[in-house]
Design a protein around this motif. Structure first.
Motif, PDB file in Angstrom:
ATOM      1  N   ASP A   2       0.906  -1.267  -0.056  1.00 13.09           N
ATOM      2  CA  ASP A   2      -0.010  -0.103  -0.118  1.00 13.09           C
ATOM      3  C   ASP A   2       0.688   1.240  -0.174  1.00 13.09           C
ATOM      4  O   ASP A   2       1.857   1.303   0.762  1.00 13.09           O
ATOM      5  N   LEU A  16       4.195   7.107   2.220  1.00  7.74           N
ATOM      6  CA  LEU A  16       4.485   5.987   3.334  1.00  7.74           C
ATOM      7  C   LEU A  16       4.080   4.518   2.346  1.00  7.74           C
ATOM      8  O   LEU A  16       3.372   4.408   1.615  1.00  7.74           O
ATOM      9  N   LYS A  18       3.887   0.592   2.767  1.00  6.55           N
ATOM     10  CA  LYS A  18       3.527  -0.431   3.488  1.00  6.55           C
ATOM     11  C   LYS A  18       3.508  -1.823   2.911  1.00  6.55           C
ATOM     12  O   LYS A  18       3.479  -1.937   1.781  1.00  6.55           O
ATOM     13  N   ASP A  19       3.878  -2.730   3.919  1.00  4.57           N
ATOM     14  CA  ASP A  19       3.731  -4.481   3.615  1.00  4.57           C
ATOM     15  C   ASP A  19       4.881  -4.866   2.585  1.00  4.57           C
ATOM     16  O   ASP A  19       4.433  -5.429   1.471  1.00  4.57           O
ATOM     17  N   TYR A 159      12.209   3.175   8.934  1.00  3.29           N
ATOM     18  CA  TYR A 159      11.462   2.526   9.285  1.00  3.29           C
ATOM     19  C   TYR A 159      10.255   3.195   9.996  1.00  3.29           C
ATOM     20  O   TYR A 159      10.578   4.277  10.744  1.00  3.29           O
ATOM     21  N   MET A 160       9.073   2.556   9.828  1.00  2.00           N
ATOM     22  CA  MET A 160       7.970   3.453  11.057  1.00  2.00           C
ATOM     23  C   MET A 160       8.477   2.750  12.344  1.00  2.00           C
ATOM     24  O   MET A 160       8.453   1.730  12.492  1.00  2.00           O
ATOM     25  N   GLU A 198       4.599   9.076  12.899  1.00  2.00           N
ATOM     26  CA  GLU A 198       5.369   9.216  11.641  1.00  2.00           C
ATOM     27  C   GLU A 198       6.722  10.498  11.884  1.00  2.00           C
ATOM     28  O   GLU A 198       7.560  10.613  11.133  1.00  2.00           O
ATOM     29  N   ASP A 219       9.200  -1.008  12.791  1.00  2.00           N
ATOM     30  CA  ASP A 219       8.096  -1.935  12.105  1.00  2.00           C
ATOM     31  C   ASP A 219       8.702  -2.090  10.617  1.00  2.00           C
ATOM     32  O   ASP A 219       8.919  -0.985   9.874  1.00  2.00           O
ATOM     33  N   SER A 221       8.452  -3.471   8.118  1.00  2.00           N
ATOM     34  CA  SER A 221       7.325  -3.619   6.652  1.00  2.00           C
ATOM     35  C   SER A 221       6.887  -2.157   6.262  1.00  2.00           C
ATOM     36  O   SER A 221       6.089  -2.245   5.483  1.00  2.00           O
ATOM     37  N   GLN A 222       7.081  -1.410   7.237  1.00  5.82           N
ATOM     38  CA  GLN A 222       6.789   0.175   6.704  1.00  5.82           C
ATOM     39  C   GLN A 222       7.721   1.176   6.815  1.00  5.82           C
ATOM     40  O   GLN A 222       8.474   1.406   7.692  1.00  5.82           O
TER      41      GLN A 222
END
Ligand SMILES: [Zn+2]
Length: 260
Positions: A2, A16, A18-19, A159-160, A198, A219, A221-222
């Protein structure tokens, strides 16, 4: 996967992603930096240079002057002229000036007006009384992986952050809230909350102030991307071109695999 747009202003794009994996995020970053062809001065033929700047330093400064990348040019390696010296694969930017003067980007006379310097006002060299400067600079498409002259942007991501708060650990959250330099911690209904994750820079000041109640992680993955273009092309186009290039490489790989 996303993608969420966060900001696009003054040549800076923030989004951003994501995933995805860190490897995927990094492949986008590296392709923007190294794989998107842009226009830059690659060669300078100096006819006369009375300035205090040597020919080599002058050529270096010209190479580092970002140019707008027009559509439709060929890479020298793809052009029939084989020399990178025809209107399909190169742009001439000439100059003939006698001082006193400060030579700026806008003083260069490009054979294609669409390949002008991004910042017309940026100074290149100063000429004293009676000093002459004459040259012809040749701009070509090239890649950031070959020379920084063709690097189209500064690209970074982080990274987030993930901030875990043990709400039962404390009654007084004052010093924890005040410790955050980004001011993203607040008290709401007697609990400490993160107002804008953020903005977290992972400085861990909150962790130092309240190690009993806070844990800071990430995280993987973000990713919060920041693409700052030199102005050679809009950052949105840089990202789109990088994705097209990555996709093209994957398709080429698949085609070759299918021949086995
Ligand atoms: Zn050519």
């Amino acid at each position: 996967m996303d993608v969420e747009l966060r900001k696009s202003r003054n040549g800076v794009l923030k989004f951003l992603l994501k995933d995805v994996t860190p490897a995927f995020a990094n492949s986008i970053r590296r392709t923007i930096l190294q794989g998107v062809p842009t226009m830059a001065i690659d060669e300078v033929e100096v006819e006369k240079n009375d300035s205090v700047m040597s020919d080599e330093i002058l050529a270096h400064r010209l190479g580092q002057t970002p140019l707008v990348t027009p559509e439709g040019y060929l890479l020298p390696s793809e052009c029939d002229c084989l020399e990178g010296r025809c209107p399909n694969c190169s742009v001439d930017l000439s100059l003939q000036v006698e001082g006193p003067s400060v030579i700026r980007g806008e003083d260069l006379d490009p054979s294609d007006p669409e390949a002008s310097p991004v910042e017309g006002n940026s100074p290149i060299v100063r000429l004293g009384e009676g000093q002459k400067l004459e040259f012809n600079a040749i701009a070509r498409l090239g890649f950031g992986e070959d020379h920084a002259n063709w690097q189209p942007a500064i690209v970074s991501y982080k990274y987030m952050s993930v901030i875990d708060i043990d709400q039962d650990a404390r009654d007084d959250w004052g010093e924890c809230v005040e410790s955050c330099p980004e001011d993203i911690l607040a008290i709401k209904n007697d609990e400490m909350v993160v107002t804008d994750i953020e903005k977290c820079t992972m400085c861990e000041a909150c962790l130092e102030a309240c190690p009993d109640a806070i844990d800071v992680g990430e995280d993987s993955s973000q990713f919060i991307f920041r693409v700052e273009s030199t102005g050679t092309m809009p950052p949105e186009r840089l990202v789109s071109r990088a994705i097209e290039i990555l996709k093209g490489k994957c398709e080429e790989f698949t085609e070759q695999m299918e021949r086995f």
